[in-house]
Design an enzyme around this catalytic site. Sequence first.
Site, PDB file in Angstrom:
ATOM      1  N   ASP A   1       0.828  -1.209   0.000  1.00 31.98           N
ATOM      2  CA  ASP A   1       0.000   0.000   0.000  1.00 31.98           C
ATOM      3  C   ASP A   1       0.864   1.262   0.000  1.00 31.98           C
ATOM      4  OD1 ASP A   1      -2.372   1.370  -0.059  1.00 31.98           O
ATOM      5  OD2 ASP A   1      -2.769   1.201   2.085  1.00 31.98           O
TER       6      ASP A   1
ATOM      7  N   TRP B   1       2.972   7.951  -2.093  1.00 24.77           N
ATOM      8  CA  TRP B   1       4.382   8.099  -2.477  1.00 24.77           C
ATOM      9  C   TRP B   1       4.501   9.087  -3.640  1.00 24.77           C
ATOM     10  CZ3 TRP B   1       7.171   7.364  -6.939  1.00 24.77           C
ATOM     11  CH2 TRP B   1       8.563   7.242  -6.805  1.00 24.77           C
TER      12      TRP B   1
ATOM     13  N   ASN C   1     -11.057  -2.427  -5.324  1.00 28.01           N
ATOM     14  CA  ASN C   1     -10.301  -1.460  -6.126  1.00 28.01           C
ATOM     15  C   ASN C   1     -10.992  -1.127  -7.460  1.00 28.01           C
ATOM     16  OD1 ASN C   1      -7.064  -2.715  -4.970  1.00 28.01           O
ATOM     17  ND2 ASN C   1      -8.187  -0.913  -4.266  1.00 28.01           N
TER      18      ASN C   1
ATOM     19  N   ARG D   1     -12.231   2.492  -8.089  1.00 30.76           N
ATOM     20  CA  ARG D   1     -11.358   3.640  -8.409  1.00 30.76           C
ATOM     21  C   ARG D   1     -11.683   4.187  -9.805  1.00 30.76           C
ATOM     22  NH1 ARG D   1      -5.468   2.618  -5.651  1.00 30.76           N
ATOM     23  NH2 ARG D   1      -6.287   1.890  -3.658  1.00 30.76           N
TER      24      ARG D   1
ATOM     25  N   ILE E   1      -6.924  -4.641   7.648  1.00 28.36           N
ATOM     26  CA  ILE E   1      -6.703  -5.820   6.815  1.00 28.36           C
ATOM     27  C   ILE E   1      -7.218  -5.613   5.386  1.00 28.36           C
ATOM     28  CG2 ILE E   1      -7.324  -8.281   6.601  1.00 28.36           C
ATOM     29  CD1 ILE E   1      -5.405  -7.879   8.880  1.00 28.36           C
ATOM     30  N   SER E   2      -8.183  -4.709   5.218  1.00 27.74           N
ATOM     31  CA  SER E   2      -8.718  -4.402   3.877  1.00 27.74           C
ATOM     32  C   SER E   2      -9.072  -5.665   3.071  1.00 27.74           C
ATOM     33  CB  SER E   2      -7.747  -3.512   3.096  1.00 27.74           C
ATOM     34  OG  SER E   2      -7.511  -2.301   3.782  1.00 27.74           O
TER      35      SER E   2
ATOM     36  N   GLU F   1       1.612 -13.005  12.422  1.00 27.81           N
ATOM     37  CA  GLU F   1       2.178 -11.826  13.078  1.00 27.81           C
ATOM     38  C   GLU F   1       2.015 -10.646  12.118  1.00 27.81           C
ATOM     39  OE1 GLU F   1       3.397 -11.552  16.147  1.00 27.81           O
ATOM     40  OE2 GLU F   1       2.870 -13.651  16.495  1.00 27.81           O
TER      41      GLU F   1
HETATM   42  C1  IPE Z   1      -5.432  -2.672  -0.176  1.00 28.63           C
HETATM   43  O1  IPE Z   1      -5.103  -1.341  -0.280  1.00 28.63           O
HETATM   44  C2  IPE Z   1      -5.446  -3.309  -1.542  1.00 28.63           C
HETATM   45  C3  IPE Z   1      -4.129  -3.488  -2.166  1.00 28.63           C
HETATM   46  C4  IPE Z   1      -2.978  -3.167  -1.645  1.00 28.63           C
HETATM   47  C5  IPE Z   1      -4.162  -4.079  -3.466  1.00 28.63           C
HETATM   48  P1  IPE Z   1      -6.212  -0.219  -0.435  1.00 28.63           P
HETATM   49  O2  IPE Z   1      -5.500   1.076  -0.583  1.00 28.63           O
HETATM   50  O3  IPE Z   1      -7.171  -0.571  -1.499  1.00 28.63           O
HETATM   51  O4  IPE Z   1      -6.957  -0.302   0.984  1.00 28.63           O
HETATM   52  P2  IPE Z   1      -7.747   0.785   1.804  1.00 28.63           P
HETATM   53  O5  IPE Z   1      -8.739   1.404   0.868  1.00 28.63           O
HETATM   54  O6  IPE Z   1      -6.762   1.791   2.304  1.00 28.63           O
HETATM   55  O7  IPE Z   1      -8.378   0.030   2.920  1.00 28.63           O
HETATM   56  C1  IPE Z   2      -1.546   0.306  -3.383  1.00 30.50           C
HETATM   57  O1  IPE Z   2      -1.345   1.679  -3.371  1.00 30.50           O
HETATM   58  C2  IPE Z   2      -1.816  -0.232  -4.769  1.00 30.50           C
HETATM   59  C3  IPE Z   2      -3.213  -0.642  -5.008  1.00 30.50           C
HETATM   60  C4  IPE Z   2      -4.177  -0.648  -4.126  1.00 30.50           C
HETATM   61  C5  IPE Z   2      -3.555  -1.072  -6.357  1.00 30.50           C
HETATM   62  P1  IPE Z   2      -2.561   2.705  -3.375  1.00 30.50           P
HETATM   63  O2  IPE Z   2      -2.924   2.980  -4.787  1.00 30.50           O
HETATM   64  O3  IPE Z   2      -3.662   2.218  -2.525  1.00 30.50           O
HETATM   65  O4  IPE Z   2      -1.873   3.978  -2.730  1.00 30.50           O
HETATM   66  P2  IPE Z   2      -2.478   4.948  -1.636  1.00 30.50           P
HETATM   67  O5  IPE Z   2      -2.979   4.111  -0.518  1.00 30.50           O
HETATM   68  O6  IPE Z   2      -3.575   5.713  -2.324  1.00 30.50           O
HETATM   69  O7  IPE Z   2      -1.340   5.818  -1.244  1.00 30.50           O
HETATM   70 MG    MG Z   3      -4.081   2.405  -0.540  1.00 35.50          MG
END
Ligand code: IPE
Ligand code: IPE
Ligand code: MG
Length: 238
Positions: free
Chosen positions: A20, A25, A68, A71, A193-194, A205
């Site tokens: 994540d 970043w 996802n 998005r 945990i998403s 752990e």
């Molecule tokens: C979890 O990250 C899914 C992946 C890393 C693929 P998300 O960015 O989608 O999770 P939330 O929305 O912060 O819970």
């Molecule tokens: C994880 O990074 C990648 C995926 C979930 C596909 P994010 O895209 O969730 O990045 P943040 O959480 O918005 O920074």
């Molecule tokens: Mg994310």
Amino acid sequence: MPAVTRDAKNIPEHVAIIMDGNGRWAKKRGLPRAAGHREGAKSLREVLKASREMGVKYLTVYAFSTENWGRPKEEIDFLMKLLSLTIDREVAELVKNGVRLRFLGRLDRFSDELRKKMKQAMDKTANGAGNTLNIMVNYGGRAEIVDAVNELIAERGKNGADEITEQDIQARLYTRDIPDPDLLIRTASEMRISNFLLWQVAYSEIYVTDVCWPDFRGEQFREAIAAYQQRERRYGKL
Ligand code: IPE
Ligand code: IPE
Ligand code: MG
């Protein structure tokens, strides 16, 4: 001198990672989110290398969740393209290194072309006798449990409902053939945990770091393993 002392004995067999923070970043650097995802693909390469060197047998990474899809289309399209490009770039190297690659999740939601590419990559690497890399795509922990239960129903027929055991469910998960994760890493600070590996993390752990995924490389991975090695696992016992 390595920054982190290594304990060669207590290496986790299975490490799972919620990769994540790609977007954050990029934002910090004034870049588009896509740049974070692209850099994140390099992290996966580095972390896989470090895990091989340390003798971690199974690496399971969360690349795209069932949530996802919510998005913007532009970002989803980019992620699909990146997935496809990464397969093109990396498979030969994986074969060379004896890595068995698997894409796990509800693959039917992807385009025919991408699905075919994933299948070819899995076929080409199927005999990899080194370590296993599971890339979870269109993955949801709840969806996985539902799929397992439906598989059971299909096998038994609607009326042959003997009592269901934990073993019955476990044996029908996408990860049915490997042990549960010893260590679950989540990058970019979030303590949740998403919907990742809900069943399998029962006794994992958990290690959360502020480092965003694109900055999480071999050194950070070794640091997480060192933290794991300090943990005492009790499994509810004394
Ligand atoms: C979890 O990250 C899914 C992946 C890393 C693929 P998300 O960015 O989608 O999770 P939330 O929305 O912060 O819970
Ligand atoms: C994880 O990074 C990648 C995926 C979930 C596909 P994010 O895209 O969730 O990045 P943040 O959480 O918005 O920074
Ligand atoms: Mg994310």
